[in-house]
Design a protein around this motif. Structure first.
Motif, short mmCIF file in Angstrom:
data_model
loop_
_atom_site.label_atom_id
_atom_site.label_comp_id
_atom_site.label_asym_id
_atom_site.label_seq_id
_atom_site.Cartn_x
_atom_site.Cartn_y
_atom_site.Cartn_z
N PRO A 87 104.01 130.77 36.92
CA PRO A 87 102.68 131.14 37.46
C PRO A 87 101.54 130.38 36.79
O PRO A 87 100.55 130.03 37.45
N ILE A 88 101.68 130.12 35.50
CA ILE A 88 100.65 129.36 34.78
C ILE A 88 100.59 127.94 35.31
O ILE A 88 99.51 127.35 35.47
N LEU A 89 101.76 127.38 35.61
CA LEU A 89 101.80 126.03 36.16
C LEU A 89 101.13 125.98 37.53
O LEU A 89 100.38 125.04 37.84
N ILE A 90 101.37 127.00 38.35
CA ILE A 90 100.74 127.05 39.68
C ILE A 90 99.23 127.08 39.56
O ILE A 90 98.51 126.32 40.22
N LEU A 91 98.72 127.97 38.72
CA LEU A 91 97.25 128.10 38.64
C LEU A 91 96.60 126.85 38.10
O LEU A 91 95.49 126.50 38.49
N ASP A 92 97.29 126.10 37.21
CA ASP A 92 96.71 124.84 36.73
C ASP A 92 96.75 123.76 37.79
O ASP A 92 95.83 122.94 37.88
N ILE A 93 97.80 123.72 38.59
CA ILE A 93 97.86 122.75 39.69
C ILE A 93 96.73 123.02 40.67
O ILE A 93 96.05 122.10 41.13
N VAL A 94 96.49 124.29 40.97
CA VAL A 94 95.44 124.65 41.93
C VAL A 94 94.06 124.36 41.35
O VAL A 94 93.18 123.83 42.03
N ARG A 95 93.86 124.70 40.09
CA ARG A 95 92.55 124.49 39.46
C ARG A 95 92.18 123.01 39.41
O ARG A 95 91.00 122.66 39.47
N ASN A 96 93.17 122.13 39.29
CA ASN A 96 92.90 120.70 39.18
C ASN A 96 92.97 119.99 40.53
O ASN A 96 93.03 118.76 40.56
N GLY A 97 92.99 120.76 41.63
CA GLY A 97 93.01 120.17 42.96
C GLY A 97 91.72 120.44 43.72
O GLY A 97 90.80 121.10 43.23
N ASP A 98 91.68 119.96 44.94
CA ASP A 98 90.51 120.12 45.80
C ASP A 98 90.51 121.53 46.39
O ASP A 98 91.47 121.93 47.07
N PRO A 99 89.44 122.32 46.19
CA PRO A 99 89.39 123.69 46.73
C PRO A 99 89.48 123.74 48.25
O PRO A 99 89.83 124.77 48.82
N ASN A 100 89.15 122.62 48.93
CA ASN A 100 89.24 122.60 50.38
C ASN A 100 90.67 122.56 50.88
O ASN A 100 90.94 122.84 52.06
N TYR A 101 91.60 122.20 49.98
CA TYR A 101 93.00 122.07 50.39
C TYR A 101 93.94 122.94 49.57
O TYR A 101 95.10 123.13 49.95
N LEU A 102 93.49 123.47 48.46
CA LEU A 102 94.30 124.36 47.63
C LEU A 102 93.56 125.68 47.49
O LEU A 102 92.43 125.71 47.01
N ASP A 103 94.19 126.75 47.93
CA ASP A 103 93.56 128.07 47.92
C ASP A 103 93.28 128.50 46.48
O ASP A 103 94.21 128.71 45.70
N GLN A 104 92.00 128.66 46.14
CA GLN A 104 91.62 128.95 44.76
C GLN A 104 91.97 130.36 44.31
O GLN A 104 91.85 130.67 43.13
N LYS A 105 92.43 131.21 45.23
CA LYS A 105 92.88 132.52 44.76
C LYS A 105 94.12 132.39 43.88
O LYS A 105 94.38 133.24 43.03
#
Length: 869
Positions: A71-89
């Motif tokens: 889960p920590i890996l998922i949230l870091d991948i999302v945080r370092n991506g574009d919010p328009n394409y990766l759901d920030q929740k």
């Protein structure tokens, strides 16, 4: 990390059946659907490097098995991506955990990406794409028992109205209009409150006292009142922003024209004709609004503004003033949140407000009813409003109102009743909002075949309906607002209004999970909300607080996740952790007492001795039951052999005077314990107790007084701690009370690292030893001291959850920010930024080091001599 070490790391993480040391046999992986993430290979590589160099990844990769690291890996991948394409929740830990649980193939794909140190494929997954914006989350399940539900809604609508909320509502509206101000944008206000509180019924009742037209813009055809679908479609199907505003003006002009042609002498006659909520007049109502829409279409092609002005003057001249009221006509927009279209950058509500601007000086007032918590949708303050006048601060909209009646159907009690009377289904349902009681009574009156459509017994059906409402119709899908709803109903959780995530989480609880909104401050976009003390919702929440099964479903882990995500405000005394322990212990006692039932019930009475033995580990049972208040006195088991508790939830009180038996008795009737007001001396929580039997009288009420401290140094109880918890001093008993009823003083020092449980009796002096009649009444109370957040002390704590319980305490330690920086140098800086705030040397080294010796201080005369040279 080397390939061999990483492979071993992943193998060690496999908790799904692979054995460590077996070479980690390959698992069959379900590949997930993908859609291209718009990035070049170089950009993907840059984002991959950002993930791998993240401080959270570096910190946790060597300390957690992969299942918990994923889960920590998922949230870091999302945080370092574009919010328009990766759901920030999914940048929140709780949501990332839920995603892993619901998407079985995701863990395997994460493993492959982690070994390759390339995460482009993860970014391409469809499950990470943000959903299309929506004003409210809709349930994925149909309403329970559809045909029965529709009939129940119609029957409940016809029940006699109780209470005076409609009178207060009319006075509020008239007071708002009676203050004409050129800086007010419009005479329109939003009424926002959670579901089932009687907003629609209150507005309908008001229509009998002030001329009112109500239009329902809902989309559910099973709802009652039935939606006015033709009106909604006429407004939302506008193709352009200009056309939408014209249609709103045309609709109002046509509606006012139609009203001026009707022959009515009083508000009741108009309400009777329009038949809002009356299924028998549905066809007449439909014909009325069909004619209104037809004429509105004609007006739309002509002069809209002139038509609206003429129709307004004609109707206002016709309508007589009702008594002292200044408002002549009320226009209600029920379920108005469903007017919003997330696919457009404008909405009907915005255009309605602009049209009401033209009606500012006419005695017409508009009200939008909604359960949505989105203040932005109903009150566009400052830069949110598209009007340049609002943006410049020259005018402002009216803030939303939230006041509706509550407990209006409550069965009034008097002293002398039995506790058995307050645990009946009839009494449970009478407390709180009217939704459940009216529905229950309506179904009870049905005759076959409708009554036989219930899948459960009648009394169980209403609880399942409460579960459906509490969880927004979705009890098996992980969603952040769903998972916290049961906890937020039973514990006095306060959401963190300083963060957008916290404010959004609080809005979702009001919108979808029955939380009560007390006030809305639109200028800072903050809601003030509370969990309702509503027994049927508490029963629903208790049945959905999972203590077994998946680790991530357990209440303590959910609470920790939400504190970690900054959704909830953090206490400074471990109060949340202690109250959760107490509730879990009570639930365990309920399950053991109610083994004969196929469905557990938690709104039942629990003996004090059973509650205490479930709170503490099995090895301490004799210690608790054999405890004595003083040497030679009766044991706790003997003293409380006929004592009962009824505490299904905790409410936060704001007045120190509530800590008194006359109030405790009344709260006990609701099944409520007390979380004390801020700065309450010596006591943090109270569980009311009926001492002798089940009679609800003030003289029979005692308490378990609880002190929660998240501190570590004290391992043995001091006599002064218990002495200061004296019930006469703290207010539980009146100061002139003789004190002939004992209380239980429970001190929880959960911050200590050493597990300890002891029940020290009051030690009398040699002169009074063995003379119990000489023991001071203030000392004839039982003392329990428990320390350490461990399964060795507390039975509800499971061994595999101990680390989470301790982490929960860290989240509630007010000094935590001083001692835990992102790294050592950050902690040093924080120490220097807060001089003297903590005993850690870092808070003193900057100006007066704790180990600084006098000889290191320069002599003033030497400095003077050097400067003189």
């Amino acid at each position: 990390m080397s390939e061999g070490k990483k492979r071993a790391y992943i193998c060690d993480a496999d908790e799904s059946g692979s054995q460590a040391g077996s070479g980690c046999p390959p698992r069959k992986i379900q590949r997930l659907a993908s859609t291209p993430y718009p990035a070049t290979p170089a950009q993907h590589a840059q984002m991959d490097q950002a993930v791998l160099s993240s401080s959270t990844i570096i910190h946790y990769q060597d300390h957690l098995p992969f299942l918990k690291f994923a889960p920590i890996l998922i949230l870091d991948i999302v945080r370092n991506g574009d919010p328009n394409y990766l759901d920030q929740k999914y940048s929140r830990l709780s949501a990332a955990i839920g995603l892993l649980e619901t998407e079985g193939g995701l863990l395997g794909e994460l493993e492959d990406a982690w070994k390759a140190e390339k995460f482009a494929h993860i970014r391409n997954l469809e499950i990470l794409r943000p959903p299309r914006a929506s004003t409210r989350r809709t349930s994925s399940k149909p309403v329970l028992y559809p045909s029965l539900s529709e009939r129940a809604n119609q029957a409940a609508w016809k029940t006699p109205y109780v209470g005076g909320a409609h009178t207060s509502f009319i006075k509020t509206i008239d007071a708002l209009y009676s203050k004409p101000n050129a800086r007010v944008y419009y005479n329109h206000v939003a009424l926002i409150q959670s579901s089932g509180c009687g907003k629609s019924r209150m507005l309908h009742e008001a229509s009998h006292h002030i001329h009112t037209v109500i239009m329902n813009f809902g989309t559910s055809r099973e709802a009652c009142p039935n939606p006015d679908t033709q009106v909604r479609e006429y407004l939302v199907n506008a193709d352009t922003e200009e056309q939408c505003e014209n249609r709103v003006s045309s609709l109002l002009a046509s509606l006012l024209r139609a009203l001026s042609k009707l022959d009515f002498q009083s508000p009741s006659e108009l309400a009777e004709y329009l038949g809002y909520g009356d299924a028998e007049k549905l066809s007449q109502r439909k014909a009325f609004f069909d004619a209104v829409i037809s004429e509105a279409s004609e007006i739309e092609s002509d002069g809209v503004e002139r038509a609206l002005a003429t129709a307004t003057k004609t109707l206002i001249d016709k309508i007589p003033r009702q008594g002292h009221l200044n408002v002549k006509l009320l226009l209600g927009f029920d379920e108005s949140n469903d007017l919003a279209d997330p696919g457009k950058d404008w909405d009907v509500l915005e255009k309605t407000r602009r049209v009401f601007r033209h009606l500012l000086w006419w005695p017409i007032f508009g009200v939008s009813l909604s359960t949505t918590g989105s203040v932005k949708q109903f009150c566009p303050v400052s830069m949110r409003g598209k009007s340049s006048w609002i943006q410049d601060g020259n005018i402002y909209p009216r803030p939303p109102i939230t006041l509706v009646d509550y407990d209006q159907l409550a069965m009034k009690l008097a002293e002398g009743k039995s506790l058995d009377d307050v645990t009946t289904m009839d009494y449970m349902l009478s407390l709180g909002r009217p939704l459940f009681k009216t529905r229950y009574d309506a179904i009870w009156g049905f005759k076959p075949p409708y009554y036989n459509e219930c899948e459960y017994k009648h009394k169980e059906n209403i609880v399942h309906f409460a579960i459906h409402k509490l969880l927004d119709g979705d009890d098996d899908t992980f969603h952040s607002s769903i998972s916290i709803a049961p906890l937020a109903t039973r514990l006095p959780l306060e959401f963190n209004a300083l963060t957008e995530d916290g404010r959004e989480a609080e809005r979702q609880q009001v919108e979808s999970h029955m939380r009560i909104c007390l006030k809305i401050d639109p200028f800072v976009d903050i809601m003030y909300t509370v969990a309702p003390s509503e027994p049927v919702l508490i029963e629903a929440a208790a049945r959905n607080m999972k203590t077994e099964g998946a680790l991530t479903d357990r209440p303590v882990r959910l609470l920790h996740c939400f504190l970690s995500d900054c959704f909830l405000s953090e206490g400074d005394r471990g109060g949340l952790a202690c109250m959760l322990l107490l509730l879990l212990a009570r639930d365990m006692a309920c399950r053991d007492m109610d083994t004969s039932r196929t469905t557990m019930r938690y709104h039942i009475l629990v003996p004090v001795t059973d509650f205490l033995t479930k709170l503490f580990a099995d090895g301490h049972k004799a210690t608790i039951l054999d405890a004595q208040a003083y040497q030679g006195g009766p044991s706790l088991k003997e003293a409380f052999k006929d004592s009962w508790t009824h505490c299904t939830h905790f409410v936060k009180v704001t007045d120190h005077k509530v800590i008194n038996r006359k109030f405790l008795m009344r709260l006990m009737a609701r099944g409520a314990g007390i979380f004390c007001a801020d700065n309450q001396l010596e006591i943090d929580a109270i569980i009311p107790v009926c001492y002798k039997g089940k009679e609800l009288v003030t003289e029979n009420i005692t308490a378990i007084a609880i002190q929660c401290r998240n501190v570590a140094p004290l391992h043995k109880p001091r006599d002064a701690i218990f002495t200061n918890m004296c019930p006469n001093y703290t207010g539980i008993f009146n100061k002139d009370h003789p004190g002939n009823i004992p209380i239980i003083k429970l001190v929880l020092r959960v911050g200590t690292n050493t597990p300890v449980l002891t029940c020290p009796p009051w030690k009398s002096s040699a002169k009074t030893r063995s003379q119990s009649k000489n023991v001071p009444l203030s000392q004839q109370h039982f003392r329990v001291f428990a320390g350490g957040m461990s399964h060795e002390v507390f039975r509800p704590i499971q061994e595999e959850d101990e680390a989470i319980w301790r982490a929960l305490l860290l989240r509630s330690d007010v000094a935590d920010i001083y001692s835990h920086g992102a790294h050592e140098s950050a902690s040093d800086i924080i120490g220097r930024m807060t001089p003297g705030a903590h005993s850690d040397p870092r808070h003193w080294d900057g100006f007066f080091p704790l180990d600084f010796k006098a000889e290191n201080i320069p002599v003033t005369s030497d400095i003077d001599d050097e400067s003189s040279d």
